[in-house]
Design an enzyme around this catalytic site. Sequence first.
Site, PDB file in Angstrom:
ATOM      1  N   HIS A  52       0.862  -1.172   0.000  1.00 52.78           N
ATOM      2  CA  HIS A  52       0.000   0.000   0.000  1.00 52.78           C
ATOM      3  C   HIS A  52       0.906   1.232   0.000  1.00 52.78           C
ATOM      4  O   HIS A  52       2.111   1.142   0.250  1.00 52.78           O
ATOM      5  CB  HIS A  52      -0.899  -0.002   1.237  1.00 52.78           C
ATOM      6  CG  HIS A  52      -1.809  -1.193   1.292  1.00 52.78           C
ATOM      7  ND1 HIS A  52      -2.922  -1.315   0.490  1.00 52.78           N
ATOM      8  CD2 HIS A  52      -1.766  -2.323   2.052  1.00 52.78           C
ATOM      9  CE1 HIS A  52      -3.536  -2.458   0.749  1.00 52.78           C
ATOM     10  NE2 HIS A  52      -2.856  -3.095   1.693  1.00 52.78           N
ATOM     11  N   CYS A  95      -0.730   2.496  -4.132  1.00 56.54           N
ATOM     12  CA  CYS A  95      -1.421   3.774  -4.327  1.00 56.54           C
ATOM     13  C   CYS A  95      -0.443   4.925  -4.126  1.00 56.54           C
ATOM     14  O   CYS A  95       0.528   4.807  -3.383  1.00 56.54           O
ATOM     15  CB  CYS A  95      -2.575   3.919  -3.337  1.00 56.54           C
ATOM     16  SG  CYS A  95      -3.942   2.764  -3.618  1.00 56.54           S
TER      17      CYS A  95
END
Length: 221
Positions: A52, A95
């Site tokens: 992430h 992300c």
Amino acid sequence: MQVGSELRNVFNWLGFRVTIMEDLGAAEMRQRLGLISQSVRGHCFVCCVLSHGNEKGVFGIDREIITVKEINSLFSPQNCPALVNKPKVFFFQACRGGQRDHVLQVPAARAEVQVDAGEIDVPERVIISTPAHSDILNCLSTVEDYVSIRCRKTGSWFIQSVCRQLKDGFCRNDDILTVLTRVNAEVSGLEARIGRNTVKQSPEERHTMRKKLYFRVPKKE
């Protein structure tokens, strides 16, 4: 098949020695990559980071950040002399912010652009040296400030496309930037529904490569 397994299979197929590290904190990522930079040998180095992230970088399992710049710097000429003048390729599946890229309807148009570069002074005598940040290719799953989409059943759009296009492209003897252009086209053509919205994704490459990079394709038996 999980995306990590797909990546491992593709790079094993291409003749790379593959090392997998899972569930590391940010400090441990720095330490492990630092050790690799001191021992790595070969004509090319590839690092794939699946995690992430946000606009600052990627998360370790402890939710601490390690930046793309930090990872690149571990393989600079000062820190990794064995890879001087050799390509260093980094894939980042994470992300880079919280925004979602939505579908836009735009009219077709033809644009003409002119650029005047002006004059450049070139010295008569040039000393050839190696810049600290040369021969690096960063392949990012999405553009700055936007989310990277991962399907719960099939995994990351970006990594799936990278695996497919690496196999297909190198069998056609394409260089890696040509392969990644196909990745961009494939991923940006996908759509997903999140709530009531249809969302898109655009991968991005940043590089300081000075030569075309081709990966060796195994010979058919």
